[in-house]
Design an enzyme around this catalytic site. Structure first.
Site, PDB file in Angstrom:
ATOM      1  CG  ASP A 214     -10.498  -3.307   5.865  1.00  9.78           C
ATOM      2  OD1 ASP A 214     -11.639  -2.945   7.596  1.00  9.78           O
ATOM      3  OD2 ASP A 214     -11.525  -3.797   4.671  1.00  9.78           O
TER       4      ASP A 214
ATOM      5  CE  LYS B 136      -4.277  -1.776   0.051  1.00  7.36           C
ATOM      6  NZ  LYS B 136      -5.337  -1.126  -0.829  1.00  7.36           N
TER       7      LYS B 136
END
Length: 360
Positions: free
Chosen positions: A93, A66
């Site tokens: 999340d 990410k």
């Protein structure tokens, strides 16, 4: 498991701005290509010629891919602002929020991270340890996204969400562009093995942004033809599969899954056109399958959390369903992927085990 009836073999999308993005990533402290693990024993076990894992367990010192999207999107968004310090806001999340917090701080700004139910306390602590303010939102991931979007309304805030919707597409588009560095690295690494492109790429899908990046890379102008793309999701949150089956975006109710980073109920509006025309097939797996795949990868030296192990679980599920082209019962799914004993398969292992303490 389903074949995408909307797949258009003639469809070509605009190429991603990979060179500029990769130059930016190379300029950041700690940049290094993540490894491409060659797994010959698993290739033999699954009946293919070559099987590789693109191992994202350490990307800029974080345990997931990410960081690539978060860093580029924050950089691009800040470049267009003339104001002073901002608070960078997102819902997560786990992995995306930690990456946003890391690069907001690195670029001299604060971060406000919204987390839904089900995020492990250790993951929340890791986000706080990056200097972020963390807000728990009762409800699912989609609820947290809406809360983050509301919080980013005032001046002095910047929403950096890895999901697009009507009217919010530029920043998610930059996140997708940021993921392009992963595929540029993969191209170079495969060439080192004398391979021009994967025959089959297996991609874990949450809202679909990484999947969009993969499809942009392999369906973009100038890309070599011949890469089939298979998406993998948790059975309890298979919004891509449901949308492909329906032929239009579908929001699904989500449950509890160890694949926390994939526990998403709605496909990104930006990703959907790429998925509709470019994705070959979809599969959903359960937590037990992901856990078994993680154990198997660990035995072969790849440290994978449940999301990262999902592609191997998806490949196994596909083979169990008779995916191999020419195999009795292979049917239309086998034809869609063209998976044969001569195939090269690449798994995107998007997170290490450290990214998901709930599964440990």
């Amino acid at each position: 498991m389903i074949v995408n009836a909307g797949r258009d073999p003639a469809w070509v999308c605009a190429a991603a701005p990979t060179a500029a993005v990769r130059d930016f990533h190379r300029s950041l402290p700690g940049y290094a290509p993540t490894r491409l693990a060659d797994l010959p024993d698993l290739a033999r076990a699954y009946g293919v010629a070559r099987l590789f894992a693109k191992d994202e367990s350490n990307r800029f010192g974080l345990p997931a891919f990410k960081a690539l999207g978060a860093s580029w999107a924050i950089h691009r968004a800040l470049r267009e602002r003339t104001a002073g310090p901002v608070t960078v806001v997102t819902a997560t999340d786990g992995n995306h929020g930690r990456a946003v917090a890391r690069f907001a701080r690195q670029f001299g700004h604060r971060a406000g991270i919204f987390v839904p139910d089900g995020v492990h306390p250790a993951a929340v602590r890791a986000i706080r340890d990056e200097g972020a303010d963390v807000t728990h939102v009762p409800g699912d991931y989609d609820t947290a996204v809406r809360a983050a979007a509301r919080a980013a309304g005032p001046a002095g805030t910047l929403l950096v969400q890895d999901m697009a919707w009507d009217g919010y597409e530029r920043v998610p588009g930059w996140i997708v562009d940021g993921y392009g560095t992963l595929f540029a690295e993969l191209d170079e690494q495969l060439r080192g093995h004398g391979i021009t492109h994967p025959d089959v790429l297996v991609v874990p899908a949450g809202v679909g942004s990484l999947l969009q990046a993969a499809l942009t890379h392999y369906r973009g102008a100038g890309a070599p033809p011949g890469t089939a793309v298979l998406s993998v999701e948790p059975r309890s949150a298979a919004c891509v599969l449901a949308s492909v089956a329906a032929g239009h975006p579908v929001t699904v109710a989500t449950g509890v899954t160890s694949m926390a980073g994939l526990n998403c109920g709605t496909v990104s509006s930006l990703a959907w056109p790429y998925i509709r025309r470019g994705l070959d097939a979809c599969v959903a797996v359960d937590d037990a399958e992901a856990a078994a795949a993680a154990r198997r990868l660990a035995r072969h030296g790849v440290d994978a959390g449940p999301c990262g192990a999902a592609p191997l679980a998806g490949l196994a599920a596909g083979l169990a369903a008779g995916l191999a082209a020419g195999q009795t019962g292979g049917g239309p799914v086998g034809a869609a992927l063209g998976l044969t004993p001569a195939s090269t398969v690449v798994l995107l292992v998007t997170e290490g085990a450290a990214a998901n303490p709930a599964a440990s």
